[in-house]
Design a protein around this motif. Structure first.
Motif, PDB file in Angstrom:
ATOM      1  N   CYS A   1       3.215   7.050   6.079  1.00 32.57           N
ATOM      2  CA  CYS A   1       3.729   5.700   5.878  1.00 32.57           C
ATOM      3  C   CYS A   1       2.985   5.063   4.711  1.00 32.57           C
ATOM      4  CB  CYS A   1       3.500   4.897   7.164  1.00 32.57           C
ATOM      5  SG  CYS A   1       4.147   3.222   7.140  1.00 32.57           S
TER       6      CYS A   1
ATOM      7  N   ALA B   1      -1.719   4.079   7.896  1.00 28.69           N
ATOM      8  CA  ALA B   1      -0.499   3.277   7.848  1.00 28.69           C
ATOM      9  C   ALA B   1       0.496   3.746   8.907  1.00 28.69           C
ATOM     10  CB  ALA B   1       0.116   3.336   6.455  1.00 28.69           C
TER      11      ALA B   1
ATOM     12  N   HIS C   1       1.807   1.078   3.633  1.00 28.08           N
ATOM     13  CA  HIS C   1       1.721  -0.322   4.054  1.00 28.08           C
ATOM     14  C   HIS C   1       1.511  -1.168   2.801  1.00 28.08           C
ATOM     15  CE1 HIS C   1      -0.859  -3.633   6.113  1.00 28.08           C
ATOM     16  NE2 HIS C   1       0.381  -4.033   5.970  1.00 28.08           N
TER      17      HIS C   1
ATOM     18  N   LYS D   1       2.195   1.478  11.771  1.00 28.58           N
ATOM     19  CA  LYS D   1       3.647   1.490  11.982  1.00 28.58           C
ATOM     20  C   LYS D   1       3.962   1.734  13.451  1.00 28.58           C
ATOM     21  CE  LYS D   1       5.802   5.243  11.205  1.00 28.58           C
ATOM     22  NZ  LYS D   1       6.483   6.451  10.752  1.00 28.58           N
TER      23      LYS D   1
ATOM     24  N   LEU E   1       6.101  -1.972   6.007  1.00 30.97           N
ATOM     25  CA  LEU E   1       5.662  -0.625   6.375  1.00 30.97           C
ATOM     26  C   LEU E   1       6.816   0.308   6.048  1.00 30.97           C
ATOM     27  CD1 LEU E   1       4.013  -1.519   9.753  1.00 30.97           C
ATOM     28  CD2 LEU E   1       2.833  -0.536   7.801  1.00 30.97           C
TER      29      LEU E   1
END
Length: 130
Positions: free
Chosen positions: A84, A99, A86, A103, A76
């Motif tokens: 973010c 994502a 992933h 996280k 991540l």
């Protein structure tokens, strides 16, 4: 793959197999792929090392535990508090808000596990480290 330190080339364990390594300093031999220098492979390695140290402390005979030849590589990559990416096994699985939520959940539950809180410990006990 038992995380023992070995001589490069011939693979003979150092100190009769009583020295172990994990994390960034470890190169795992006999695996399908190179492990990344990341927290997830290191966390998988620590269970193997601890098991084998306990095994040797009991002076037990038999095979040492080995790390699986293939781990699911998950990363991540934080891009700030609300973004973010992933990545799983080299492929982008999700990005953006979704994502970032993943996280956040990883952070909250992992910290809970380290504090020995019930929810974090339960969540991470169900995650296979291979």
């Amino acid at each position: 793959r038992a995380m023992q330190c070995v001589l490069e080339g011939d693979g003979v364990p150092l100190a009769s197999g009583h020295i172990f390594a994990l994390g960034d300093c470890a190169k795992v031999l006999g695996t399908e792929m190179r492990f990344t220098k990341d927290i997830y492979p290191a966390e998988a390695m620590v269970g193997v090392v601890v098991s084998n140290l306990r095994h040797l402390a009991r002076a037990s005979q038999g095979d040492l535990q080995e790390i699986p030849s293939r781990l699911q590589e998950m990363t991540l990559c934080s891009l700030g508090p609300h973004d973010c990416i992933h990545v799983m096994n080299g492929r982008v699985v999700s990005s953006g808000w979704l994502a970032a939520q993943l996280k956040h959940q990883v952070e909250v539950t992992k910290m809970g596990e380290m504090r020995q809180e019930m929810w974090g410990s339960l969540v991470w006990s169900l995650i296979p480290h291979w």
